[in-house]
Design an enzyme around this catalytic site. Structure first.
Site, short mmCIF file in Angstrom:
data_model
loop_
_atom_site.label_atom_id
_atom_site.label_comp_id
_atom_site.label_asym_id
_atom_site.label_seq_id
_atom_site.Cartn_x
_atom_site.Cartn_y
_atom_site.Cartn_z
N LYS A 21 0.88 -1.19 0.00
CA LYS A 21 0.00 0.00 0.00
C LYS A 21 0.91 1.23 0.00
O LYS A 21 1.42 1.63 1.03
CB LYS A 21 -0.88 -0.01 1.26
CG LYS A 21 -2.22 0.69 1.11
CD LYS A 21 -2.14 2.17 0.79
CE LYS A 21 -1.86 3.03 2.00
NZ LYS A 21 -1.65 4.46 1.61
N GLU A 40 9.20 1.25 10.99
CA GLU A 40 10.31 2.20 10.71
C GLU A 40 9.69 3.58 10.80
O GLU A 40 8.92 3.98 9.91
CB GLU A 40 10.87 1.96 9.31
CG GLU A 40 11.55 0.62 9.12
CD GLU A 40 12.89 0.55 9.82
OE1 GLU A 40 13.48 1.61 10.11
OE2 GLU A 40 13.34 -0.57 10.09
N CYS A 45 13.73 10.50 7.14
CA CYS A 45 13.63 10.06 8.53
C CYS A 45 14.95 10.24 9.27
O CYS A 45 14.98 10.52 10.46
CB CYS A 45 13.20 8.61 8.57
SG CYS A 45 14.25 7.54 7.59
P1 NAD Z 1 2.39 8.69 7.35
O1 NAD Z 1 2.53 7.97 8.63
O2 NAD Z 1 1.43 9.81 7.24
O3 NAD Z 1 1.98 7.68 6.18
C1 NAD Z 1 2.77 6.54 5.86
C2 NAD Z 1 1.90 5.51 5.18
O4 NAD Z 1 0.92 5.05 6.11
C3 NAD Z 1 1.10 6.03 3.97
O5 NAD Z 1 1.03 5.01 3.00
C4 NAD Z 1 -0.27 6.30 4.57
O6 NAD Z 1 -1.30 6.23 3.61
C5 NAD Z 1 -0.38 5.17 5.57
N1 NAD Z 1 -1.29 5.40 6.69
C6 NAD Z 1 -1.63 6.58 7.27
N2 NAD Z 1 -2.51 6.37 8.29
C7 NAD Z 1 -2.71 5.03 8.34
C8 NAD Z 1 -3.50 4.19 9.20
N3 NAD Z 1 -4.25 4.68 10.18
N4 NAD Z 1 -3.46 2.86 8.98
C9 NAD Z 1 -2.69 2.35 8.01
N5 NAD Z 1 -1.94 3.08 7.16
C10 NAD Z 1 -1.93 4.41 7.34
O7 NAD Z 1 3.86 9.16 6.95
P2 NAD Z 1 4.32 10.01 5.70
O8 NAD Z 1 3.94 11.43 5.89
O9 NAD Z 1 3.90 9.31 4.45
O10 NAD Z 1 5.91 9.84 5.81
C11 NAD Z 1 6.70 10.63 6.64
C12 NAD Z 1 7.09 9.88 7.89
O11 NAD Z 1 7.71 8.66 7.56
C13 NAD Z 1 8.10 10.65 8.72
O12 NAD Z 1 7.74 10.60 10.07
C14 NAD Z 1 9.39 9.88 8.50
O13 NAD Z 1 10.31 9.99 9.54
C15 NAD Z 1 8.88 8.49 8.35
N6 NAD Z 1 9.86 7.66 7.66
C16 NAD Z 1 10.57 6.74 8.37
C17 NAD Z 1 11.55 5.99 7.75
C18 NAD Z 1 12.37 4.97 8.50
O14 NAD Z 1 12.97 4.12 7.86
N7 NAD Z 1 12.40 5.03 9.82
C19 NAD Z 1 11.80 6.17 6.38
C20 NAD Z 1 11.06 7.12 5.70
C21 NAD Z 1 10.08 7.86 6.34
#
Ligand code: NAD
Length: 478
Positions: free
Chosen positions: A173, A248, A282
């Site tokens: 997804k 992550e 991140c």
């Molecule tokens: P997000 O949490 O808003 O969304 C991530 C994914 O989760 C998307 O596909 C979104 O549609 C889905 N999602 C959102 N709410 C959900 C729910 N309730 N249930 C299931 N799926 C859901 O994050 P974002 O804005 O897309 O990405 C930025 C974040 O990702 C930052 O906090 C960043 O630090 C983190 N990130 C972490 C890593 C790592 O390896 N630690 C790598 C890249 C990004």
């Protein structure tokens, strides 16, 4: 404009739900519609993944999987330019970086292809005669992989590569803000010869499509990359039926510069750590801890290096900083900067860029000096090109500041003193520590977070642990 289709059971399928519109963050122009997967769409994808798992994929030989993975890696490398263009249009990453990202994803897959036929168990010594005790490593089953928008191709691969090597099937997804690249990878997997249903992709929103995938009883494991708050929701939902999870999550990493470091290299590294990808990483080194004796001189060098960054059209190969992903992200970044003005000084940037860039969501390199670690700008993940610089007097103080954070994803130390380097590396509570370097990710090394930055590790043999169940077989011999 036609909406994206899901990719389920080896073919593209029309969705049954509504659509979301996306705009190109570099110019605010519409770029297409994303189909929002419904519960029915998620059901269909999980069923396809389950059938593929039971009908032979889970029993496939490692060498068969290796060959398919290598074929997919070649297709991704061949299509790297197209994949890069999709990412750049969707989320604004400069094309040179998104191209590199696609090629890195191919290499990452090649690395894990090498593991596919080398996943072994152990023979366990037993304190009794005539017993054979051994372990088997088995795939977990159907994996729901949920990914963010900020590095859509490589993060897709951080999940697919180890999951496929270990014999799992997948429902991917992607983020609603960067869907088309990951979707293309699912199509390429079918072209590479993966059996239908091994890799499926359902597009859509988080709260609708993503949450339905996490709650689906046919999913055995959720592998999630995204924000910490979303991670908490996912862990709670997946915990209800004790699905396996890897998370992550976010970070607020400390980049420590000691007075004895090569200050030019450290200044270049400090800028790359937080300005590359407009800080939408991140692992961004968003807290810059600088030994007080060189603080002013070092921040001068950082400022010179930051002013040299080329901000602009992400389709130009010379661009180093593209736009932020969305109006929402722009508002968020500017709000953090506005709040930091109360107590710290914005010595560079911090404003929306105008002129030719006025229609996009652009903010240039932003430096906040005189920050304290208890300020919001130093405590919360901003996900923008904003660095909070904090002076320190001793290594103990630097380590204490670095560890005074809810996060623990990464960190770095710049020094020419070996013993300082290893001491800091050992004392910082974070999953990755760089010494005289920043940002490098090695496919063979573990990657993941301490504390609120996550659970589990991607990369290397550590990733295989989270995509396999270990079974013990105890045999009483005659
Ligand atoms: P997000 O949490 O808003 O969304 C991530 C994914 O989760 C998307 O596909 C979104 O549609 C889905 N999602 C959102 N709410 C959900 C729910 N309730 N249930 C299931 N799926 C859901 O994050 P974002 O804005 O897309 O990405 C930025 C974040 O990702 C930052 O906090 C960043 O630090 C983190 N990130 C972490 C890593 C790592 O390896 N630690 C790598 C890249 C990004």
């Amino acid at each position: 404009m036609t909406a994206t289709k899901h990719f389920i059971g080896g073919e593209s399928r029309e969705g049954s739900g509504e659509t979301l519109s996306n705009v190109n963050p570099a110019n605010g122009k519409p770029i297409g519609e994303i189909t929002v997967g419904t519960r029915d769409d998620v059901d269909a994808a999980v069923d396809a993944a389950r059938r593929a798992f039971d009908d032979g994929w889970s029993e496939s030989s490692g060498s068969e999987r290796r060959k398919l993975m290598l074929r997919l890696a070649s297709l991704i490398a061949e299509e790297a330019q197209t994949l890069a263009q999709l990412s750049t249009d969707d989320m604004g990453m400069p094309i040179g970086f998104s191209w590199g990202e696609a090629l890195f994803a191919a290499e990452y897959l090649e690395y894990f292809a090498g593991w596919a036929d080398k996943i072994t168990g152990d023979v366990v010594p037993v304190p009794a005669p005539n017993v054979l005790d051994y372990t088997l490593r088995e795939p977990v089953g159907v994996v729901g992989a949920i990914i963010p928008w900020n590095a859509p191709i490589s993060i897709t691969m951080f999940k697919l590569a180890p999951a496929l090597a270990a014999g799992n099937t997948i429902v991917l997804k992607p983020s609603e803000l960067a869907t088309r690249g990951p979707l293309r990878i699912a199509e390429l997997a079918a072209r590479a010869g993966f059996p239908p249903g091994v890799l499926n992709c359902v597009t859509g929103s988080g709260a609708g499509t993503g949450a339905a995938l996490v709650a689906h009883p046919g999913v055995d494991k959720i592998s999630f990359t995204g924000g910490t708050e979303t991670g908490r929701l996912i862990a709670a939902s997946a915990g209800r039926d004790l699905k396996r999870i890897s998370l992550e999550l976010g970070g607020k990493s400390a980049n420590i510069v000691c007075a004895d470091a090569d200050l030019d290299a450290a200044a270049a590294g400090a800028c790359a750590a937080v300005f590359v990808m407009s800080g939408q990483q991140c692992i961004a080194g968003s807290r810059l801890l600088v030994e007080r004796a060189v603080y002013d001189e070092f921040m001068g060098r950082v400022s010179v290096a930051a002013r040299g960054y080329v901000v602009g059209d992400p389709l130009q190969m010379t661009t180093q900083l593209g736009p932020l992903v969305s109006q929402r992200q722009l508002d968020r970044v500017l709000a953090y900067v506005a709040e930091a003005r109360d107590g710290a000084t914005i010595t560079l940037g911090g404003e929306r860029l105008g002129g030719d860039l006025a229609d996009g969501f652009f903010v240039g390199p932003t430096i906040v000096t005189g920050a304290r670690n208890d300020m919001k700008v130093a405590r919360e993940e901003i996900f923008g090109p904003v660095v909070a610089a904090i002076p320190f007097d001793s290594l103990d103080e630097a380590v204490a500041i670095a560890n005074d954070s809810p996060y623990g994803l990464a960190g770095a130390v710049w020094t020419n003193d070996l013993s300082k380097a290893h001491t800091v590396a050992r004392r910082i509570k974070a999953g990755t520590i760089w010494v005289n370097s920043y940002l490098a990710i090695n496919p063979g090394a573990p990657f993941g977070g301490f504390k609120a930055s996550g659970i589990g590790r991607e990369g290397g043999k550590h990733a295989l642990d989270v995509y396999t169940e270990t079974k013990n077989v105890y045999v009483q011999l005659r």
